[in-house]
Write an enzyme that holds these catalytic residues in place. Structure first.
Site, PDB file in Angstrom:
ATOM      1  N   ARG A   1      78.372  79.486  25.398  1.00  0.00           N
ATOM      2  CA  ARG A   1      76.861  79.032  25.584  1.00  0.00           C
ATOM      3  C   ARG A   1      75.898  79.170  24.405  1.00  0.00           C
ATOM      4  NH1 ARG A   1      73.996  83.148  29.742  1.00  0.00           N
ATOM      5  NH2 ARG A   1      75.558  84.750  29.739  1.00  0.00           N
TER       6      ARG A   1
ATOM      7  N   ARG B   1      75.518  80.176  32.136  1.00  0.00           N
ATOM      8  CA  ARG B   1      76.914  79.837  32.156  1.00  0.00           C
ATOM      9  C   ARG B   1      77.266  78.798  32.937  1.00  0.00           C
ATOM     10  NH1 ARG B   1      76.503  85.292  33.347  1.00  0.00           N
ATOM     11  NH2 ARG B   1      77.467  86.855  31.578  1.00  0.00           N
TER      12      ARG B   1
ATOM     13  N   HIS C   1      80.187  85.531  38.589  1.00  0.00           N
ATOM     14  CA  HIS C   1      79.901  85.867  37.210  1.00  0.00           C
ATOM     15  C   HIS C   1      78.767  85.040  36.918  1.00  0.00           C
ATOM     16  CE1 HIS C   1      80.361  87.565  33.269  1.00  0.00           C
ATOM     17  NE2 HIS C   1      80.989  86.394  32.845  1.00  0.00           N
TER      18      HIS C   1
ATOM     19  N   SER D   1      87.010  81.837  30.620  1.00  0.00           N
ATOM     20  CA  SER D   1      86.202  80.477  30.021  1.00  0.00           C
ATOM     21  C   SER D   1      85.091  80.541  31.284  1.00  0.00           C
ATOM     22  CB  SER D   1      87.095  79.172  30.154  1.00  0.00           C
ATOM     23  OG  SER D   1      87.924  79.129  29.394  1.00  0.00           O
TER      24      SER D   1
HETATM   25  N1  APR Z   1      92.425  73.222  24.618  1.00  0.00           N
HETATM   26  C1  APR Z   1      92.443  74.228  23.715  1.00  0.00           C
HETATM   27  N2  APR Z   1      91.437  75.076  23.094  1.00  0.00           N
HETATM   28  C2  APR Z   1      90.219  74.170  23.082  1.00  0.00           C
HETATM   29  C3  APR Z   1      90.220  73.276  23.758  1.00  0.00           C
HETATM   30  C4  APR Z   1      91.060  72.653  24.627  1.00  0.00           C
HETATM   31  N3  APR Z   1      91.002  71.365  25.310  1.00  0.00           N
HETATM   32  N4  APR Z   1      88.889  72.754  23.631  1.00  0.00           N
HETATM   33  C5  APR Z   1      88.143  73.710  22.836  1.00  0.00           C
HETATM   34  N5  APR Z   1      89.252  74.610  22.648  1.00  0.00           N
HETATM   35  C6  APR Z   1      89.347  75.681  21.697  1.00  0.00           C
HETATM   36  C7  APR Z   1      88.125  75.675  20.454  1.00  0.00           C
HETATM   37  O1  APR Z   1      88.978  75.052  19.512  1.00  0.00           O
HETATM   38  C8  APR Z   1      87.575  76.950  20.185  1.00  0.00           C
HETATM   39  O2  APR Z   1      88.582  77.543  19.185  1.00  0.00           O
HETATM   40  O3  APR Z   1      88.385  77.181  22.541  1.00  0.00           O
HETATM   41  C9  APR Z   1      87.997  77.810  21.464  1.00  0.00           C
HETATM   42  C10 APR Z   1      86.896  78.463  21.946  1.00  0.00           C
HETATM   43  O4  APR Z   1      86.443  79.459  21.145  1.00  0.00           O
HETATM   44  P1  APR Z   1      84.768  79.835  20.833  1.00  0.00           P
HETATM   45  O5  APR Z   1      84.086  78.611  20.467  1.00  0.00           O
HETATM   46  O6  APR Z   1      84.836  80.697  19.482  1.00  0.00           O
HETATM   47  O7  APR Z   1      84.322  80.509  22.195  1.00  0.00           O
HETATM   48  P2  APR Z   1      84.620  82.043  22.619  1.00  0.00           P
HETATM   49  O8  APR Z   1      83.384  82.957  22.076  1.00  0.00           O
HETATM   50  O9  APR Z   1      85.907  82.432  22.230  1.00  0.00           O
HETATM   51  O10 APR Z   1      84.518  81.751  24.346  1.00  0.00           O
HETATM   52  C11 APR Z   1      85.468  80.957  25.118  1.00  0.00           C
HETATM   53  O11 APR Z   1      85.037  82.346  27.115  1.00  0.00           O
HETATM   54  O12 APR Z   1      83.413  83.733  27.771  1.00  0.00           O
HETATM   55  C12 APR Z   1      83.872  82.450  27.685  1.00  0.00           C
HETATM   56  O13 APR Z   1      81.786  81.365  27.733  1.00  0.00           O
HETATM   57  C13 APR Z   1      82.853  81.495  26.770  1.00  0.00           C
HETATM   58  O14 APR Z   1      83.672  79.459  27.770  1.00  0.00           O
HETATM   59  C14 APR Z   1      83.688  80.305  26.687  1.00  0.00           C
HETATM   60  C15 APR Z   1      85.004  80.943  26.352  1.00  0.00           C
END
Ligand code: APR
Length: 329
Positions: free
Chosen positions: A83, A89, A176, A120
């Site tokens: 977010r 969320r 959550h 996620s």
């Molecule tokens: N397949 C695989 N990876 C993907 C896809 C996909 N289709 N789409 C996006 N990603 C990857 C992105 O490239 C990125 O590296 O998911 C990763 C997410 O990492 P961040 O943006 O750093 O997010 P992060 O803080 O790790 O949180 C991920 O967890 O707690 C939850 O709300 C948060 O939904 C979020 C998730």
């Protein structure tokens, strides 16, 4: 003996910390998948080059191909958007549902025997979707939320009482989201009720309740507090550590009792919804849901939280019309 294999889907902020913790604790070999080319390869190379200092012997691989997760014992999913300040969320549902569908299809095809831990957001809806798409037994698909929410609640209690957080036990149940349910009645410091400690500290029941209410409120909004401070992205150390505790419970068959987003089939008065409840986690995944009596107020808050989850689940067929039949089953 062959090492366990852990697949991380999503190599962003949380994915990176997950990989580091897996390596440092030698939980198993790690494969990190991401759609961004170079990102998982770069992170895993960087981490592999730390092995001499951190003294670990595990294989680390970054990939853009689902074929590389074959044989994974556990998959931890963080793929999706985090977010931004001001977002809840739930605002992530539309975009992350589409990502989760793709991810779950990849896991179903390439790691059909794996346990799956979802991080996620919005968590309860993402776990539901992941289980529906994979068709895996529910005891093998569950979500990380309650371990983190409880850890935050414990931290606030420890700071308030000036005690080590290691001696604080407190649990947060429900979805959550902003409706999560911190269980105040059983919060304790090595068995001593937290409320009694607050009453002794302030010499006044009303003031003790006020202080506890503030900690409950802070717990519910704790993720947003971090999002606001970071300005870009959401919490990553705490969700990663929480998921690792769950993965470790499964890999080492610890039978830990942790709050887990698990499929309820009548427990706590809820049928066929994923929501956070205490579970025994071991090498069978969610081996048992640990039911206990909620009082009337707790049950009302829990039901309210379940209703918030239901609302999100009801929106999924509009986002993924091709899955409408499976989602209704
Ligand atoms: N397949 C695989 N990876 C993907 C896809 C996909 N289709 N789409 C996006 N990603 C990857 C992105 O490239 C990125 O590296 O998911 C990763 C997410 O990492 P961040 O943006 O750093 O997010 P992060 O803080 O790790 O949180 C991920 O967890 O707690 C939850 O709300 C948060 O939904 C979020 C998730």
């Amino acid at each position: 003996m062959k090492r366990a294999k852990i697949a991380l889907i999503g190599g962003g902020q949380i994915g990176g910390v997950l990989a580091q913790l897996c390596a440092q604790r030698e939980l198993g070999d790690v494969v990190m998948f991401d759609i961004v080319e170079g990102l998982p390869q770069g992170k895993m190379l960087d981490l592999a080059e730390v092995a001499r200092m951190d003294q670990f012997d595990v294989e680390l691989k970054g990939t853009n191909s689902y074929a590389d997760i074959a044989g994974a014992n556990i998959v931890i999913i963080t793929a999706g958007l985090p977010r931004k300040p001001g977002m809840s969320r739930d605002d992530l549902l539309g975009i992350n549902a589409k990502i989760m569908k793709q991810v779950a299809e990849g896991i179903k095809e390439h790691a059909p025997e794996a346990f799956v831990i979802v991080i996620s957001n919005p968590l309860d809806a993402m776990v539901t979707l992941c289980q529906k798409v994979t068709g895996f037994p529910p005891e093998r698909v569950f979500g990380q939320a309650g371990v983190l929410d409880s850890s935050r609640f414990c931290a606030f209690i420890a700071w308030e009482l000036g005690v080590s957080v290691r001696d604080v036990n407190a649990m947060v149940l429900g979805g959550h989201g902003d409706t999560m349910v911190p269980i105040v009645r059983y919060a304790n410091v090595n068995g001593i009720p937290v409320m009694e400690q607050l009453e002794r500290k302030y010499g006044d029941k009303a003031k003790a309740k006020e202080v506890m209410d503030a900690m409950v409120q802070r717990t519910k909004m704790a993720g947003g507090e971090v999002v606001k401070l970071l300005g870009n992205g959401s919490a990553f150390y705490s969700p990663a550590s929480s998921a690792i505790a769950m993965a470790e419970a499964v890999l080492r068959d610890q039978k830990r009792v942790l709050p887990v987003c698990a499929l309820l089939r009548g427990e706590f008065g809820v049928d066929n919804y994923y929501v956070g409840v205490p579970c025994v986690l071991g090498d069978g995944g969610v081996e048992r849901i640990v039911e206990f009596e909620l009082d009337a107020e707790e049950q009302a808050m829990f039901d309210n939280s379940v209703n918030a989850v239901k609302k999100l689940i009801d929106e999924l067929p509009t986002i993924l019309p091709e899955m409408a039949d499976i989602l209704k089953s």
